[in-house]
Design a protein around this motif. Sequence first.
Motif, PDB file in Angstrom:
ATOM      1  N   LYS A 573       0.854  -1.189   0.000  1.00  0.00           N
ATOM      2  CA  LYS A 573       0.000   0.000   0.000  1.00  0.00           C
ATOM      3  C   LYS A 573       0.884   1.230   0.000  1.00  0.00           C
ATOM      4  CE  LYS A 573      -4.171  -1.458   2.474  1.00  0.00           C
ATOM      5  NZ  LYS A 573      -4.952  -1.209   3.718  1.00  0.00           N
ATOM      6  N   SER A 574       0.416   2.248  -0.684  1.00  0.00           N
ATOM      7  CA  SER A 574       1.191   3.482  -0.783  1.00  0.00           C
ATOM      8  C   SER A 574       0.374   4.661  -0.279  1.00  0.00           C
ATOM      9  CB  SER A 574       1.607   3.724  -2.240  1.00  0.00           C
ATOM     10  OG  SER A 574       2.200   4.995  -2.384  1.00  0.00           O
ATOM     11  N   GLU A 575       1.003   5.504   0.510  1.00  0.00           N
ATOM     12  CA  GLU A 575       0.418   6.774   0.937  1.00  0.00           C
ATOM     13  C   GLU A 575       1.479   7.846   0.814  1.00  0.00           C
ATOM     14  OE1 GLU A 575      -1.525   6.732   4.695  1.00  0.00           O
ATOM     15  OE2 GLU A 575      -2.845   5.037   4.195  1.00  0.00           O
ATOM     16  N   LYS A 576       1.132   9.051   1.191  1.00  0.00           N
ATOM     17  CA  LYS A 576       2.061  10.171   1.111  1.00  0.00           C
ATOM     18  C   LYS A 576       3.325   9.854   1.919  1.00  0.00           C
ATOM     19  CE  LYS A 576       2.463  15.151   1.816  1.00  0.00           C
ATOM     20  NZ  LYS A 576       1.800  16.379   2.323  1.00  0.00           N
ATOM     21  N   GLY A 577       4.481  10.072   1.313  1.00  0.00           N
ATOM     22  CA  GLY A 577       5.756   9.795   1.971  1.00  0.00           C
ATOM     23  C   GLY A 577       6.292   8.408   1.697  1.00  0.00           C
ATOM     24  N   ALA A 578       5.536   7.632   0.896  1.00  0.00           N
ATOM     25  CA  ALA A 578       5.989   6.272   0.591  1.00  0.00           C
ATOM     26  C   ALA A 578       7.320   6.301  -0.156  1.00  0.00           C
ATOM     27  CB  ALA A 578       4.941   5.539  -0.234  1.00  0.00           C
ATOM     28  N   ASP A 579       8.255   5.465   0.277  1.00  0.00           N
ATOM     29  CA  ASP A 579       9.560   5.372  -0.383  1.00  0.00           C
ATOM     30  C   ASP A 579      10.186   4.027  -0.065  1.00  0.00           C
ATOM     31  OD1 ASP A 579      10.332   5.632   2.240  1.00  0.00           O
ATOM     32  OD2 ASP A 579      11.488   7.478   1.980  1.00  0.00           O
ATOM     33  N   SER A 580      11.374   3.788  -0.619  1.00  0.00           N
ATOM     34  CA  SER A 580      12.019   2.479  -0.459  1.00  0.00           C
ATOM     35  C   SER A 580      12.358   2.183   0.997  1.00  0.00           C
ATOM     36  CB  SER A 580      13.274   2.401  -1.335  1.00  0.00           C
ATOM     37  OG  SER A 580      14.170   3.434  -1.012  1.00  0.00           O
ATOM     38  N   ILE A 581      12.753   3.199   1.757  1.00  0.00           N
ATOM     39  CA  ILE A 581      13.071   2.974   3.178  1.00  0.00           C
ATOM     40  C   ILE A 581      11.823   2.495   3.910  1.00  0.00           C
ATOM     41  CG2 ILE A 581      13.744   4.098   5.332  1.00  0.00           C
ATOM     42  CD1 ILE A 581      15.588   5.902   3.706  1.00  0.00           C
ATOM     43  N   GLY A 582      10.674   3.156   3.643  1.00  0.00           N
ATOM     44  CA  GLY A 582       9.426   2.774   4.291  1.00  0.00           C
ATOM     45  C   GLY A 582       9.014   1.350   3.969  1.00  0.00           C
ATOM     46  N   PHE A 583       9.124   0.964   2.684  1.00  0.00           N
ATOM     47  CA  PHE A 583       8.727  -0.396   2.308  1.00  0.00           C
ATOM     48  C   PHE A 583       9.680  -1.444   2.872  1.00  0.00           C
ATOM     49  CE2 PHE A 583       6.183   1.813  -0.969  1.00  0.00           C
ATOM     50  CZ  PHE A 583       4.980   1.180  -0.748  1.00  0.00           C
ATOM     51  N   ARG A 584      10.946  -1.104   2.942  1.00  0.00           N
ATOM     52  CA  ARG A 584      11.911  -2.067   3.496  1.00  0.00           C
ATOM     53  C   ARG A 584      11.600  -2.334   4.970  1.00  0.00           C
ATOM     54  NH1 ARG A 584      18.381  -2.260   2.360  1.00  0.00           N
ATOM     55  NH2 ARG A 584      18.882  -4.024   3.729  1.00  0.00           N
ATOM     56  N   LEU A 585      11.386  -1.279   5.746  1.00  0.00           N
ATOM     57  CA  LEU A 585      11.137  -1.438   7.181  1.00  0.00           C
ATOM     58  C   LEU A 585       9.752  -2.021   7.443  1.00  0.00           C
ATOM     59  CD1 LEU A 585      12.867   1.830   8.431  1.00  0.00           C
ATOM     60  CD2 LEU A 585      13.725  -0.510   8.557  1.00  0.00           C
ATOM     61  N   ALA A 586       8.787  -1.727   6.573  1.00  0.00           N
ATOM     62  CA  ALA A 586       7.454  -2.314   6.715  1.00  0.00           C
ATOM     63  C   ALA A 586       7.508  -3.824   6.472  1.00  0.00           C
ATOM     64  CB  ALA A 586       6.487  -1.654   5.737  1.00  0.00           C
ATOM     65  N   ALA A 587       8.323  -4.257   5.496  1.00  0.00           N
ATOM     66  CA  ALA A 587       8.468  -5.689   5.219  1.00  0.00           C
ATOM     67  C   ALA A 587       9.084  -6.408   6.411  1.00  0.00           C
ATOM     68  CB  ALA A 587       9.315  -5.895   3.972  1.00  0.00           C
ATOM     69  N   VAL A 588      10.072  -5.789   7.062  1.00  0.00           N
ATOM     70  CA  VAL A 588      10.672  -6.374   8.271  1.00  0.00           C
ATOM     71  C   VAL A 588       9.597  -6.601   9.328  1.00  0.00           C
ATOM     72  CG1 VAL A 588      12.262  -5.968  10.183  1.00  0.00           C
ATOM     73  CG2 VAL A 588      12.963  -5.391   7.858  1.00  0.00           C
ATOM     74  N   GLN A 589       8.762  -5.580   9.550  1.00  0.00           N
ATOM     75  CA  GLN A 589       7.726  -5.666  10.577  1.00  0.00           C
ATOM     76  C   GLN A 589       6.670  -6.711  10.212  1.00  0.00           C
ATOM     77  OE1 GLN A 589       8.017  -3.969  13.525  1.00  0.00           O
ATOM     78  NE2 GLN A 589       6.435  -5.440  14.085  1.00  0.00           N
ATOM     79  N   ALA A 590       6.337  -6.799   8.927  1.00  0.00           N
ATOM     80  CA  ALA A 590       5.330  -7.772   8.489  1.00  0.00           C
ATOM     81  C   ALA A 590       5.791  -9.198   8.765  1.00  0.00           C
ATOM     82  CB  ALA A 590       5.040  -7.578   7.005  1.00  0.00           C
ATOM     83  N   VAL A 591       7.058  -9.501   8.440  1.00  0.00           N
ATOM     84  CA  VAL A 591       7.587 -10.849   8.681  1.00  0.00           C
ATOM     85  C   VAL A 591       7.608 -11.152  10.174  1.00  0.00           C
ATOM     86  CG1 VAL A 591       9.611 -12.338   8.466  1.00  0.00           C
ATOM     87  CG2 VAL A 591       8.932 -10.889   6.551  1.00  0.00           C
ATOM     88  N   LYS A 592       8.020 -10.179  10.998  1.00  0.00           N
ATOM     89  CA  LYS A 592       8.066 -10.397  12.449  1.00  0.00           C
ATOM     90  C   LYS A 592       6.664 -10.661  12.998  1.00  0.00           C
ATOM     91  CE  LYS A 592      12.323  -7.884  13.557  1.00  0.00           C
ATOM     92  NZ  LYS A 592      12.997  -9.085  14.076  1.00  0.00           N
ATOM     93  N   ASN A 593       5.679  -9.913  12.526  1.00  0.00           N
ATOM     94  CA  ASN A 593       4.305 -10.124  12.988  1.00  0.00           C
ATOM     95  C   ASN A 593       3.793 -11.504  12.580  1.00  0.00           C
ATOM     96  OD1 ASN A 593       4.329  -7.550  14.051  1.00  0.00           O
ATOM     97  ND2 ASN A 593       3.256  -6.605  12.318  1.00  0.00           N
ATOM     98  N   ALA A 594       4.115 -11.928  11.347  1.00  0.00           N
ATOM     99  CA  ALA A 594       3.675 -13.244  10.876  1.00  0.00           C
ATOM    100  C   ALA A 594       4.383 -14.363  11.626  1.00  0.00           C
ATOM    101  CB  ALA A 594       3.916 -13.366   9.379  1.00  0.00           C
ATOM    102  N   MET A 595       5.659 -14.174  11.943  1.00  0.00           N
ATOM    103  CA  MET A 595       6.426 -15.200  12.674  1.00  0.00           C
ATOM    104  C   MET A 595       5.772 -15.532  14.014  1.00  0.00           C
ATOM    105  SD  MET A 595       9.227 -16.628  11.411  1.00  0.00           S
ATOM    106  CE  MET A 595      10.109 -17.105  12.893  1.00  0.00           C
ATOM    107  N   LYS A 596       5.242 -14.519  14.700  1.00  0.00           N
ATOM    108  CA  LYS A 596       4.632 -14.747  16.016  1.00  0.00           C
ATOM    109  C   LYS A 596       3.410 -15.648  15.914  1.00  0.00           C
ATOM    110  CE  LYS A 596       6.204 -10.241  17.697  1.00  0.00           C
ATOM    111  NZ  LYS A 596       5.821  -8.845  17.995  1.00  0.00           N
ATOM    112  N   GLN A 597       2.735 -15.622  14.762  1.00  0.00           N
ATOM    113  CA  GLN A 597       1.514 -16.409  14.582  1.00  0.00           C
ATOM    114  C   GLN A 597       1.774 -17.775  13.934  1.00  0.00           C
ATOM    115  OE1 GLN A 597      -1.356 -14.052  12.336  1.00  0.00           O
ATOM    116  NE2 GLN A 597      -0.381 -12.164  13.044  1.00  0.00           N
ATOM    117  N   ALA A 598       3.011 -17.993  13.464  1.00  0.00           N
ATOM    118  CA  ALA A 598       3.294 -19.168  12.628  1.00  0.00           C
ATOM    119  C   ALA A 598       3.891 -20.341  13.394  1.00  0.00           C
ATOM    120  CB  ALA A 598       4.224 -18.765  11.488  1.00  0.00           C
TER     121      ALA A 598
END
Length: 682
Positions: A573-598
């Motif tokens: 998803k993209s909103e104002k301020g979206a950039d490569s740094i944001g997507f990289r750090l969001a992907a890190v958080q997504a994997v960590k959140n999924a790991m807790k449930q897996a």
Amino acid sequence: MATKKPSSSRLEKIRNIGIIAHIDAGKTTLTERILYYTQKIHRMGEVHEGTATMDFLPEEQERGITIASAFTSCLWRDKIINIIDTPGHVDFTVEVDRALRVLDGAVAVFCAVGGVEPQSETVWRQSTKYHIPKLAFINKMDRPGADFEAVLDAMQNKLGAVPLPVQVPLGEGEDFKAVLDVISGQKLVFENQSLGRTIDRLQPDSQELELAAKWRSILVEALADHDDQIMEDFLDGQDIPAEKLLSTIRTLCLELKGVPVLSGTALKNIGVQPLMDAICEFLPSPWDVPQVQGLDPATHKSRSFPVQSSAPLSALVFKVSMETGRKLVFLRIYSGTIKAGDTVYNSAQGVQERAARLFTVHAKHREKLEKAGAGEIVAAAGMKDARTGDTICSQKEPIILEKISDYVPVISLALEPRNSQEEDKLTFALDRMLQEDPTLFFERDQETDQIIISGMGELHLDVVLHRMRREYGVDFRAGNPQVVHQETISEKARANGEFARELGEEFHYGWVEVQLEPRSRGQGNRISLEVDYESWSQTWLDAAHEGVEDALQAGEIQGFPITDVHVRVKRLKSEKGADSIGFRLAAVQAVKNAMKQAGPVMLEPIMNLEINTPADFVGECINLLGAKSARVENMFDRGEQKIIHSLAPLRNMFGFSTDLRSATQGRAGFTMKFHSFDAMES
């Protein structure tokens, strides 16, 4: 196969070979004899005396084992034989792998008593992975319990090899005195007073002639399976010329369809020169192997250069040695020419390097070279950035060769310097050791501020610590070894991660959703971008991919690396301020959140353990294995010894050698190698 070139070619005269085997099969002793008979040395050193030429590191001389692969070159029958003597201990398997990566042929040494032992199987599989033709030398035929035919059977059953007996023993154990050349029918007797230099070629007696006929029939039958002309002549009862046998053996050897087998005892100087003849006769020159394949760094398309000194340069760094603080880089040149003083391109690092000086190497001694060409193995000084696995080439014609395999460490320990001055020396020494040894890793623990080093086993780390103290004069305390674990998941899970924050004076945004799925053990990680590529910039997609890679470096249980997980990036998803740094750090958080449930799971290294013991102590060994939570997989006889094969968690194996000696009055031995990572039992 590569196109055959005229026999007068310089490259036709080169043999790049390695000596591979299980520990204590006699590799280094054999190499000493080869150097002696080729007049490279004038006195044979002995491993048990600590005087072997190729075991020149103090740690090797003290322990009586080969730790680092050593390189030398010699001349025999107008052929230049470049030899790498490799370690046999499982902790130094990567040394073997690095050597095999750049060799054209190998001599596998088997003990006539032990036969095909665990590390024999490992190095054989490694050589097969690199499509390396091999000879087999069955050593120690003079030892009590030696059994030539049993070793041939083990080669067939355990290695899937097709043995081609070209030289067989006359007698075994105490009765072993000579060898029989199956092709010529001659008996070769090695004169003891000349240390085996003088060979008497005699006609066999009637009993020996029967033996020669038996083995010649076995050899011809094996060859007939692959050659129709030999099959016809064999069925018609015709005598097959020696030249036809030799050429067919060489063809099968080069195509990895057969393994010429010779026998002898290196320690007693019997059978070595015929083995050297076989190296020249059967193993390939650089012309005989396919061109090495690489990639164009710009297009990532396949690329290769002809095996010619006039072709563009391509060379692989297969070893880095720090000698008296100076960096020496070992290169296998596949194509082109390199001259002393040349500026070359390191395509793996993307930097230019200067080959200030070139050397041919004989163990720890070096001789200067002005230039080196295709097919040669040389050492270069002056390459500051080169690391094991890097490709050296021309910047105008760049190529990246396949990197040397990565290895996963299984054991670690903490280091604490005595003071701040020693800490600087320790980090300097570790940096040098890491350049030399790609299986050594170190990091700083953020909580304790300790330096943690990781490696392939107890002996590996013990040697590293001794070398740092001796070579760099570092004073430090070392903690007890700890097992390196990994983490994985047991269930499928889906989660998202959002990053919306100011870093410095800039606002960054990213939103990523991922799905995690467990993979089969040993398959490693896989990352799939399952989004509409046309809707998103490649920069953002790459950032999301890199974020997933970052997240897989540390799990949720104890922060160990994550393995055997398939990560599917499902939505962005993209909103104002979206950039490569944001997507990289969001992907890190997504994997960590999924790991807790897996259903995160800890994995521990499981070791393949083989004990050889007299029958009287089998019960004690089984009890000891039970106490170590090991699972017995198989038990069989090898000569007069009982062999117990089991799988054991590495965490319980510290001090096992002491426990085994105590349980068996010092009469049992064992070998241990990494098997797999598996779920940790509570």
